[in-house]
Design an enzyme around this catalytic site. Structure first.
Site, PDB file in Angstrom:
ATOM      1  N   GLU A 163       0.861  -1.194   0.000  1.00 44.79           N
ATOM      2  CA  GLU A 163       0.000   0.000   0.000  1.00 44.79           C
ATOM      3  C   GLU A 163       0.889   1.233   0.000  1.00 44.79           C
ATOM      4  O   GLU A 163       2.073   1.139   0.366  1.00 44.79           O
ATOM      5  CB  GLU A 163      -0.886   0.003   1.252  1.00 44.79           C
ATOM      6  CG  GLU A 163      -1.801  -1.194   1.297  1.00 44.79           C
ATOM      7  CD  GLU A 163      -2.702  -1.199   2.532  1.00 44.79           C
ATOM      8  OE1 GLU A 163      -2.589  -0.275   3.368  1.00 44.79           O
ATOM      9  OE2 GLU A 163      -3.513  -2.123   2.627  1.00 44.79           O
ATOM     10  N   GLY A 195       4.907  -0.971   2.866  1.00 45.03           N
ATOM     11  CA  GLY A 195       5.702  -1.798   1.953  1.00 45.03           C
ATOM     12  C   GLY A 195       6.434  -2.838   2.762  1.00 45.03           C
ATOM     13  O   GLY A 195       5.918  -3.932   3.008  1.00 45.03           O
ATOM     14  N   ILE A 251       1.071  -3.389  -7.863  1.00 48.31           N
ATOM     15  CA  ILE A 251       0.609  -4.782  -7.902  1.00 48.31           C
ATOM     16  C   ILE A 251       0.729  -5.326  -9.331  1.00 48.31           C
ATOM     17  O   ILE A 251       0.117  -4.797 -10.267  1.00 48.31           O
ATOM     18  CB  ILE A 251      -0.851  -4.896  -7.387  1.00 48.31           C
ATOM     19  CG1 ILE A 251      -1.003  -4.181  -6.033  1.00 48.31           C
ATOM     20  CG2 ILE A 251      -1.283  -6.349  -7.304  1.00 48.31           C
ATOM     21  CD1 ILE A 251      -0.060  -4.637  -4.934  1.00 48.31           C
ATOM     22  N   ARG A 270      11.338 -15.914  -2.254  1.00 52.95           N
ATOM     23  CA  ARG A 270      12.668 -15.288  -2.184  1.00 52.95           C
ATOM     24  C   ARG A 270      13.742 -15.999  -3.009  1.00 52.95           C
ATOM     25  O   ARG A 270      14.468 -15.338  -3.758  1.00 52.95           O
ATOM     26  CB  ARG A 270      13.097 -15.150  -0.719  1.00 52.95           C
ATOM     27  CG  ARG A 270      12.404 -13.994  -0.088  1.00 52.95           C
ATOM     28  CD  ARG A 270      12.542 -13.890   1.393  1.00 52.95           C
ATOM     29  NE  ARG A 270      11.653 -12.826   1.831  1.00 52.95           N
ATOM     30  CZ  ARG A 270      11.274 -12.622   3.070  1.00 52.95           C
ATOM     31  NH1 ARG A 270      11.674 -13.420   4.022  1.00 52.95           N
ATOM     32  NH2 ARG A 270      10.470 -11.632   3.358  1.00 52.95           N
ATOM     33  N   GLU A 313       9.547  -8.096  -3.059  1.00 48.97           N
ATOM     34  CA  GLU A 313       9.384  -9.189  -2.078  1.00 48.97           C
ATOM     35  C   GLU A 313      10.382  -9.099  -0.920  1.00 48.97           C
ATOM     36  O   GLU A 313      10.990 -10.088  -0.526  1.00 48.97           O
ATOM     37  CB  GLU A 313       9.446 -10.547  -2.776  1.00 48.97           C
ATOM     38  CG  GLU A 313       8.226 -10.751  -3.650  1.00 48.97           C
ATOM     39  CD  GLU A 313       8.096 -12.145  -4.200  1.00 48.97           C
ATOM     40  OE1 GLU A 313       8.392 -13.109  -3.474  1.00 48.97           O
ATOM     41  OE2 GLU A 313       7.682 -12.264  -5.370  1.00 48.97           O
ATOM     42  N   GLY A 314      10.516  -7.898  -0.377  1.00 50.01           N
ATOM     43  CA  GLY A 314      11.416  -7.704   0.771  1.00 50.01           C
ATOM     44  C   GLY A 314      12.748  -7.149   0.312  1.00 50.01           C
ATOM     45  O   GLY A 314      13.493  -7.834  -0.388  1.00 50.01           O
ATOM     46  N   THR A 315      13.037  -5.905   0.688  1.00 49.89           N
ATOM     47  CA  THR A 315      14.286  -5.271   0.230  1.00 49.89           C
ATOM     48  C   THR A 315      15.501  -6.008   0.805  1.00 49.89           C
ATOM     49  O   THR A 315      15.370  -6.785   1.765  1.00 49.89           O
ATOM     50  CB  THR A 315      14.352  -3.798   0.695  1.00 49.89           C
ATOM     51  OG1 THR A 315      14.431  -3.801   2.127  1.00 49.89           O
ATOM     52  CG2 THR A 315      13.147  -2.997   0.244  1.00 49.89           C
ATOM     53  N   GLN A 328      17.794  -4.796   2.573  1.00 48.36           N
ATOM     54  CA  GLN A 328      17.963  -4.392   3.974  1.00 48.36           C
ATOM     55  C   GLN A 328      17.089  -5.264   4.895  1.00 48.36           C
ATOM     56  O   GLN A 328      17.530  -5.705   5.951  1.00 48.36           O
ATOM     57  CB  GLN A 328      17.523  -2.942   4.098  1.00 48.36           C
ATOM     58  CG  GLN A 328      18.206  -2.179   5.178  1.00 48.36           C
ATOM     59  CD  GLN A 328      18.225  -0.685   4.853  1.00 48.36           C
ATOM     60  OE1 GLN A 328      17.506  -0.235   3.964  1.00 48.36           O
ATOM     61  NE2 GLN A 328      19.030   0.057   5.561  1.00 48.36           N
TER      62      GLN A 328
END
Ligand SMILES: Cc1cc2nc3c(=O)[nH]c(=O)nc-3n(C[C@H](O)[C@H](O)[C@H](O)COP(=O)(O)OP(=O)(O)OC[C@H]3O[C@@H](n4cnc5c(N)ncnc54)[C@H](O)[C@@H]3O)c2cc1C
Length: 389
Positions: free
Chosen positions: A134, A138, A164, A255, A370-372, A374
């Site tokens: 959103e 994130g 999306i 991942r 899908e997840g930075t 960091q």
């Protein structure tokens, strides 16, 4: 680790290589140069169906645990190969996409039948997508504000989603929403929202620096009404926590795939560097050879971590550290390889119409989706010192 490939995997990889060279790379380059997603009615998608793409792994009338799935290891090798030719086109491909794993794992039999059924033998290119992100949520997925309110025997959804993949062309969207934003993850649920439902949209296609072949859209949900049967997993007690678990199971499965994609992009950059150095007679220069050695070493290292994560998944052993490591490492390696190759090509690469500058832009997204990087590093560190989640 034994990564010997069986005959079926070898021939699938060979067929994908041919498809990639002849079809995927040109389609991806065209979309990039025109700076727009591949149109829904592009003949490319019909060709995908003829190839057998766009289908679900779910098998109707089979045991709940059985899918016509390849091993994770094989899926990773194919994901690497596809991304070598074009990662954006891979995501543009029709199919039940990101939410499929959650629906197979957590959906009721009726939900599988209704939402995955049309993907068993698709009569036309069909898409589905997963909407978590959103404008204000994130990395912190627990902070989503899209609200689900019980209304008689159904639910009313209100909120906004962004970035999306394939949203406007999807038959249905699995929307992550909260019953109570103050209760974090425990209050999250996932809902099937069918295209055309009143209050869904309008869709705005986002501008992206790379991966332009597939559509990323933002949209709002305004008093969108869905029946109770559209709550993923149903409303039984056992499945109460299905919503957030669904999201997380999707991400954990995803991942190593993103890592494999990044390895593919890195390999493509490396090959461009080698081709250029050979054409320009630069391979005799020890500085150039040194650069190629470093790129190759890192790409192979990233691939090994990625395959290890896949192998653990195939053995049904915990792979959270390896999955996050593979993504953090491979995304970085791909960016480095693209940057090094771009440097090596000099003005040829910087012209703006060379594959290498596209790879440079595409590689960056692998660190974000899908997840930075960091966030992956935080997950790894937390796991290593056994901190609570
Ligand atoms: C090409 C593309 C495709 C996408 N497709 C989808 C999709 O199909 N479905 C979907 O739901 N989403 C999708 N996304 C969204 C993507 O998942 C988010 O962009 C991602 O989760 C990061 O969120 P954010 O952009 O809000 O950045 P933020 O979360 O605001 O992060 C900004 C920066 O702060 C850092 N940061 C954040 N929190 C912390 C913390 N606690 N500690 C340290 N650093 C932190 C991050 O690492 C990052 O560097 C897509 C994004 C892109 C770019």
């Amino acid at each position: 680790m034994d990564f010997n490939l069986d005959e079926e995997t070898r021939s699938a990889l060979e067929a994908l290589r041919k498809w990639g060279r002849e079809v995927v790379r040109p389609v991806g380059l065209e979309a990039d140069r025109l700076s727009r997603p591949i149109p829904v009615d592009d003949p490319y998608f019909e060709r995908c169906l003829l190839r057998g793409d766009g289908r679900t792994r779910w098998q109707p009338h089979a045991d709940a645990r059985s899918t016509r799935s390849r091993s994770v290891l094989t899926q990773l090798l194919l994901a690497e190969e596809f991304a070598y030719w074009d990662r954006g086109v891979m995501i543009a491909n029709p199919g039940p996409g990101l939410p499929e794993a959650s629906v197979i794992a957590l959906g009721t039999e009726e939900q599988k039948e209704r939402f995955l059924g049309p993907f068993v033998e698709p009569d036309r290119p069909r898409w589905a997508c997963f909407a978590m992100t959103e404008p204000g949520a994130g990395s912190d997925a627990a902070a989503i504000q899209t609200r689900a309110t019980k209304d008689g025997d159904g639910w009313i959804l209100n909120g906004a989603k962004c970035f999306i993949g394939s949203a406007s062309r999807s038959d249905w969207i699995l929307v992550q929403a909260t019953l109570d934003p103050s209760k974090g993850r425990a209050a999250q649920r996932a809902f099937f929202v069918e295209q055309g439902t009143e209050g869904l949209g309008p869709f705005k296609i986002e501008k992206k620096m790379g991966l332009k072949a597939y559509e990323s859209s933002s949209f709002s949900l305004e008093n969108v009404r869905v029946p109770a049967s559209h709550l993923l997993g149903g409303e039984t007690r056992r499945e109460r926590s299905a919503g957030f678990k669904a999201a997380m199971s999707t991400f954990n499965a995803g991942r190593p795939v993103i890592a494999a994609n990044a390895v593919g992009i890195g390999r493509a950059a490396l090959d461009e560097a080698i081709r250029f150095a050979r054409e320009q007679d630069l391979l005799g220069d020890p500085r150039v050879r040194d650069r190629i050695e470093a790129m190759t070493r890192k790409i192979r290292m990233a691939r090994l971590v990625c395959l290890r994560a896949g192998q653990l998944a195939d053995e049904r052993r915990p792979n959270i550290v390896e999955a996050s490591m593979s993504k953090a490492l491979a995304a970085q390696v791909a960016q480095e390889a693209a940057s090094q190759a771009l440097e090596l090509l000099g003005s040829t690469g910087g012209r703006g119409d060379h594959l290498i500058e596209k790879l440079y832009r595409d590689a960056k997204a692998m660190d974000i989706v899908e997840g930075t990087g960091q966030i992956q590093r935080m997950i790894i560190a937390r796991q290593l010192v056994s901190l609570p989640r």
